[in-house]
Scaffold this motif. Structure first.
Motif, mmCIF file in Angstrom:
data_model
loop_
_atom_site.group_PDB
_atom_site.id
_atom_site.type_symbol
_atom_site.label_atom_id
_atom_site.label_comp_id
_atom_site.label_asym_id
_atom_site.label_seq_id
_atom_site.Cartn_x
_atom_site.Cartn_y
_atom_site.Cartn_z
ATOM 1 N N PRO A 46 0.801 -1.275 0.103
ATOM 2 C CA PRO A 46 0.038 0.067 0.070
ATOM 3 C C PRO A 46 0.827 1.208 -0.046
ATOM 4 N N ARG A 47 0.418 2.292 -0.682
ATOM 5 C CA ARG A 47 1.236 3.581 -0.741
ATOM 6 C C ARG A 47 1.091 4.355 0.487
ATOM 7 N N ILE A 48 -0.190 3.962 1.248
ATOM 8 C CA ILE A 48 -0.303 4.494 2.627
ATOM 9 C C ILE A 48 0.179 3.621 3.700
ATOM 10 N N PRO A 49 1.210 4.001 4.840
ATOM 11 C CA PRO A 49 1.589 2.930 5.441
ATOM 12 C C PRO A 49 0.538 2.615 6.482
ATOM 13 N N GLU A 50 0.598 1.241 6.760
ATOM 14 C CA GLU A 50 -0.280 0.613 7.697
ATOM 15 C C GLU A 50 -1.502 0.484 7.082
ATOM 16 N N ASP A 51 -1.784 1.017 5.778
ATOM 17 C CA ASP A 51 -3.210 0.655 5.179
ATOM 18 C C ASP A 51 -3.579 -0.825 5.137
ATOM 19 N N LEU A 125 -7.727 2.559 1.719
ATOM 20 C CA LEU A 125 -7.533 4.225 1.567
ATOM 21 C C LEU A 125 -6.391 4.233 0.395
ATOM 22 N N SER A 126 -5.367 3.067 0.051
ATOM 23 C CA SER A 126 -4.419 3.499 -1.005
ATOM 24 C C SER A 126 -5.092 3.065 -2.430
ATOM 25 N N PRO A 127 -4.468 3.402 -3.339
ATOM 26 C CA PRO A 127 -4.865 2.904 -4.742
ATOM 27 C C PRO A 127 -4.252 1.540 -4.921
ATOM 28 N N SER A 128 -4.999 0.950 -5.903
ATOM 29 C CA SER A 128 -4.899 -0.699 -6.076
ATOM 30 C C SER A 128 -3.437 -0.685 -6.323
ATOM 31 N N THR A 129 -2.867 -1.889 -6.326
ATOM 32 C CA THR A 129 -1.393 -2.322 -6.889
ATOM 33 C C THR A 129 -1.669 -3.876 -7.304
ATOM 34 N N THR A 130 -0.713 -3.927 -8.426
ATOM 35 C CA THR A 130 -0.729 -5.230 -9.129
ATOM 36 C C THR A 130 0.832 -5.827 -8.992
ATOM 37 N N SER A 131 0.874 -6.977 -9.310
ATOM 38 C CA SER A 131 1.980 -7.587 -9.436
ATOM 39 C C SER A 131 1.955 -8.876 -10.523
#
Length: 265
Positions: A46-51, A125-131
């Motif tokens: 997550p871009r926001i820590p602890e999200d 809260l953070s935008p979605s991430t992909t891997s």
């Protein structure tokens, strides 16, 4: 001086995996043996820590419809609801949310599981991430058989006259990648000619043709053909019971072999 490549023996139902860096995105490449276990990691970042991650979606290749989902929007991440596309995965998939990193497990692995997987993680809260996870499925070859004059031979070859020229073929069908066939006598590798064909069935056929001249000292000699599947050295293998293996190692699946005994009169 560079160290010589070393061999690592792998058993047929063992999964190995290795990580490569990609300039466009992080990608983990997983190498599994058909019929074994594949572990596809998905690391929430997550871009926001602890999200908190809420939803994990898995896609295969260019499909826009997920093949697996893990939904934790109703509670803690480790107590989410699981769903799998039965046509693609059946009951073979399980998302281990408690693992570090969280992992999609496929067991047993099928040949058609091979492909590029995308893991998408949605957060509170953070935008979605992909891997990305690139799964390669190794198919073990069929057991080698010995042919003499185009006919299968079991146990013995002969009778052969002293000085008679013998041409014998070791054949293995199937396998991805195709196996390497070698002939052996008394612990020494014998020279042979390798040929490979792919008929309409799509299964590769590998032949190793051995030519020997029957001699008295070869009476009751045992000739052995070995079929070995090798994973290229540039694939850094990490077996399930290891934490790391140096990049110069070469992984080898448990070889199959067949032996025949010469009957010289």
């Amino acid at each position: 001086m560079a160290a010589a490549p070393s061999l690592l023996l792998l058993f047929p139902l063992l999964t190995v995996h290795y990580t490569v860096s990609d300039t466009l995105s992080d990608m983990t490449s997983v190498l599994a043996v058909s019929g074994g276990r594949a572990e596809l990691p998905c690391v929430p970042v997550p871009r926001i820590p602890e999200d908190q991650p809420l939803l994990v979606l898995w896609y295969l290749s260019s499909n826009t419809r997920p093949i697996y989902s893990y939904d934790a929007r109703a509670g803690d991440f480790e107590t989410g609801d699981r769903w799998a596309d039965q046509e693609v995965l059946g009951g073979r998939a399980f998302f281990a949310a408690h693992a570090r990193p969280p992992t999609l497990v496929l067991e047993p692995t099928h040949a058609h599981d091979q492909g590029l997987y995308t893991c998408r993680v949605d957060y509170r809260l953070s935008p979605s991430t992909t891997s990305l996870v690139n799964l390669t499925v190794i198919i073990t070859p069929g057991p080698p058989v010995v042919l003499w004059g185009g006919v299968g031979v079991v146990g013995g070859l002969g009778p052969l006259g002293e000085g008679e020229r013998l041409q014998v073929v070791c054949r293995s069908v199937g396998g991805r990648p195709p196996p390497v066939l070698t002939w052996w006598w008394r612990g020494s590798k014998l020279p042979s000619q390798l040929t490979s064909t792919t008929p309409n069935t799509g299964e590769a056929t590998v032949d190793a043709t051995l030519v020997v001249v029957a001699a008295r000292e070869m009476q009751r000699a045992t000739l052995t053909c070995q079929a070995r599947t090798t994973i290229p050295a540039h694939h850094t293998a990490i077996p399930a019971h290891h934490t790391a293996v140096p990049a110069h190692h070469t992984a080898v699946l448990q070889p199959h072999s067949v032996s025949v005994t010469l009957n010289i009169t």
